[in-house]
Design a protein around this motif. Structure first.
Motif, PDB file in Angstrom:
ATOM      1  N   VAL A  25      32.156  33.094  47.979  1.00  0.00           N
ATOM      2  CA  VAL A  25      33.368  33.402  48.747  1.00  0.00           C
ATOM      3  C   VAL A  25      34.420  34.029  47.834  1.00  0.00           C
ATOM      4  O   VAL A  25      35.053  35.029  48.188  1.00  0.00           O
ATOM      5  N   VAL A  26      34.613  33.445  46.648  1.00  0.00           N
ATOM      6  CA  VAL A  26      35.593  33.984  45.699  1.00  0.00           C
ATOM      7  C   VAL A  26      35.196  35.398  45.271  1.00  0.00           C
ATOM      8  O   VAL A  26      36.041  36.293  45.192  1.00  0.00           O
ATOM      9  N   THR A  27      33.914  35.625  45.010  1.00  0.00           N
ATOM     10  CA  THR A  27      33.441  36.955  44.622  1.00  0.00           C
ATOM     11  C   THR A  27      33.656  37.964  45.744  1.00  0.00           C
ATOM     12  O   THR A  27      34.118  39.087  45.495  1.00  0.00           O
ATOM     13  N   ALA A  28      33.344  37.585  46.966  1.00  0.00           N
ATOM     14  CA  ALA A  28      33.548  38.486  48.102  1.00  0.00           C
ATOM     15  C   ALA A  28      35.031  38.822  48.266  1.00  0.00           C
ATOM     16  O   ALA A  28      35.396  39.988  48.490  1.00  0.00           O
ATOM     17  N   PHE A  29      35.884  37.815  48.122  1.00  0.00           N
ATOM     18  CA  PHE A  29      37.325  38.058  48.205  1.00  0.00           C
ATOM     19  C   PHE A  29      37.767  38.989  47.076  1.00  0.00           C
ATOM     20  O   PHE A  29      38.557  39.914  47.287  1.00  0.00           O
ATOM     21  N   GLY A  30      37.253  38.757  45.871  1.00  0.00           N
ATOM     22  CA  GLY A  30      37.598  39.599  44.732  1.00  0.00           C
ATOM     23  C   GLY A  30      37.148  41.034  44.920  1.00  0.00           C
ATOM     24  O   GLY A  30      37.856  41.973  44.547  1.00  0.00           O
ATOM     25  N   LEU A  31      35.958  41.228  45.498  1.00  0.00           N
ATOM     26  CA  LEU A  31      35.476  42.587  45.753  1.00  0.00           C
ATOM     27  C   LEU A  31      36.342  43.300  46.786  1.00  0.00           C
ATOM     28  O   LEU A  31      36.646  44.488  46.649  1.00  0.00           O
ATOM     29  N   LEU A  32      36.745  42.573  47.815  1.00  0.00           N
ATOM     30  CA  LEU A  32      37.648  43.151  48.810  1.00  0.00           C
ATOM     31  C   LEU A  32      38.991  43.489  48.164  1.00  0.00           C
ATOM     32  O   LEU A  32      39.540  44.583  48.369  1.00  0.00           O
ATOM     33  N   LEU A  33      39.504  42.591  47.361  1.00  0.00           N
ATOM     34  CA  LEU A  33      40.760  42.817  46.651  1.00  0.00           C
ATOM     35  C   LEU A  33      40.633  44.004  45.695  1.00  0.00           C
ATOM     36  O   LEU A  33      41.532  44.838  45.601  1.00  0.00           O
ATOM     37  N   ASP A  34      39.506  44.115  45.031  1.00  0.00           N
ATOM     38  CA  ASP A  34      39.253  45.228  44.117  1.00  0.00           C
ATOM     39  C   ASP A  34      39.257  46.560  44.877  1.00  0.00           C
ATOM     40  O   ASP A  34      39.855  47.536  44.433  1.00  0.00           O
ATOM     41  N   PHE A  35      38.591  46.579  46.017  1.00  0.00           N
ATOM     42  CA  PHE A  35      38.578  47.783  46.849  1.00  0.00           C
ATOM     43  C   PHE A  35      39.995  48.173  47.256  1.00  0.00           C
ATOM     44  O   PHE A  35      40.389  49.337  47.162  1.00  0.00           O
ATOM     45  N   VAL A  36      40.762  47.185  47.700  1.00  0.00           N
ATOM     46  CA  VAL A  36      42.136  47.455  48.140  1.00  0.00           C
ATOM     47  C   VAL A  36      42.977  47.963  46.970  1.00  0.00           C
ATOM     48  O   VAL A  36      43.733  48.931  47.104  1.00  0.00           O
ATOM     49  N   MET A  37      42.836  47.342  45.804  1.00  0.00           N
ATOM     50  CA  MET A  37      43.643  47.743  44.642  1.00  0.00           C
ATOM     51  C   MET A  37      43.277  49.145  44.150  1.00  0.00           C
ATOM     52  O   MET A  37      44.139  49.876  43.684  1.00  0.00           O
ATOM     53  N   GLU A  56      44.732  45.853  39.193  1.00  0.00           N
ATOM     54  CA  GLU A  56      43.291  46.119  39.181  1.00  0.00           C
ATOM     55  C   GLU A  56      42.577  45.174  38.213  1.00  0.00           C
ATOM     56  O   GLU A  56      41.479  44.693  38.506  1.00  0.00           O
ATOM     57  N   HIS A  57      43.200  44.903  37.084  1.00  0.00           N
ATOM     58  CA  HIS A  57      42.618  43.941  36.147  1.00  0.00           C
ATOM     59  C   HIS A  57      42.532  42.547  36.782  1.00  0.00           C
ATOM     60  O   HIS A  57      41.548  41.820  36.600  1.00  0.00           O
ATOM     61  N   LEU A  58      43.558  42.162  37.516  1.00  0.00           N
ATOM     62  CA  LEU A  58      43.549  40.851  38.172  1.00  0.00           C
ATOM     63  C   LEU A  58      42.455  40.768  39.238  1.00  0.00           C
ATOM     64  O   LEU A  58      41.815  39.720  39.399  1.00  0.00           O
ATOM     65  N   ALA A  59      42.234  41.853  39.967  1.00  0.00           N
ATOM     66  CA  ALA A  59      41.158  41.868  40.967  1.00  0.00           C
ATOM     67  C   ALA A  59      39.802  41.702  40.283  1.00  0.00           C
ATOM     68  O   ALA A  59      38.931  40.970  40.773  1.00  0.00           O
ATOM     69  N   HIS A  60      39.623  42.354  39.143  1.00  0.00           N
ATOM     70  CA  HIS A  60      38.371  42.204  38.391  1.00  0.00           C
ATOM     71  C   HIS A  60      38.214  40.772  37.882  1.00  0.00           C
ATOM     72  O   HIS A  60      37.109  40.235  37.855  1.00  0.00           O
ATOM     73  N   LEU A  61      39.321  40.157  37.487  1.00  0.00           N
ATOM     74  CA  LEU A  61      39.267  38.775  37.018  1.00  0.00           C
ATOM     75  C   LEU A  61      38.828  37.832  38.145  1.00  0.00           C
ATOM     76  O   LEU A  61      38.044  36.901  37.899  1.00  0.00           O
ATOM     77  N   VAL A  62      39.284  38.067  39.357  1.00  0.00           N
ATOM     78  CA  VAL A  62      38.872  37.234  40.499  1.00  0.00           C
ATOM     79  C   VAL A  62      37.366  37.349  40.714  1.00  0.00           C
ATOM     80  O   VAL A  62      36.679  36.343  40.939  1.00  0.00           O
ATOM     81  N   VAL A  63      36.823  38.553  40.625  1.00  0.00           N
ATOM     82  CA  VAL A  63      35.370  38.747  40.775  1.00  0.00           C
ATOM     83  C   VAL A  63      34.631  38.017  39.665  1.00  0.00           C
ATOM     84  O   VAL A  63      33.624  37.335  39.912  1.00  0.00           O
ATOM     85  N   LEU A  64      35.117  38.126  38.439  1.00  0.00           N
ATOM     86  CA  LEU A  64      34.478  37.454  37.306  1.00  0.00           C
ATOM     87  C   LEU A  64      34.491  35.939  37.482  1.00  0.00           C
ATOM     88  O   LEU A  64      33.478  35.264  37.237  1.00  0.00           O
ATOM     89  N   ILE A  65      35.600  35.387  37.929  1.00  0.00           N
ATOM     90  CA  ILE A  65      35.681  33.941  38.159  1.00  0.00           C
ATOM     91  C   ILE A  65      34.672  33.521  39.232  1.00  0.00           C
ATOM     92  O   ILE A  65      33.995  32.502  39.097  1.00  0.00           O
TER      93      ILE A  65
END
Length: 97
Positions: A25-37, A56-65
């Motif tokens: 769920v966190v990865t999916a949210f991060g990918l959506l956030l990354d797309f938006v950013m 953009e760095h923060l969106a990548h960090l969410v995906v990594l987490i």
């Protein structure tokens, strides 16, 4: 002839770990956030780090987490199952020798 694929000694496979599901769920949210950013938000005037906006760095960090949570959940479940199998295979201490 032996079975070509390894067969689990468990009666049923362990369920997909809850922590790994949360990581998905966190990865999916991060990918959506990354797309938006990357494609939707304007970064005019935003502070940059190594040539990219901080958001953009923060969106990548969410995906990594999220990916780390998936990995930790799977490894933790694997360790738990392997310990359970090791306990089943031990001989009782009170056995006659």
């Amino acid at each position: 002839m032996d079975h070509p694929l390894p067969v689990s000694p468990l009666s049923h496979p362990p369920p997909f770990p809850v922590l790994a599901r949360f990581g998905l769920v966190v990865t999916a949210f991060g990918l959506l956030l990354d797309f938006v950013m990357h494609d939707v938000v304007s970064h005019v005037g935003e502070q940059t780090v190594v040539g990219f906006p901080l958001s953009e760095h923060l969106a990548h960090l969410v995906v990594l987490i999220g990916m780390v949570l998936i990995l930790v959940g799977i490894v933790r479940t694997g360790l738990r199952v392997s310990h359970r199998l090791a306990e089943q295979n031990r001989s009782p201490r009170h056995a006659l020798r």
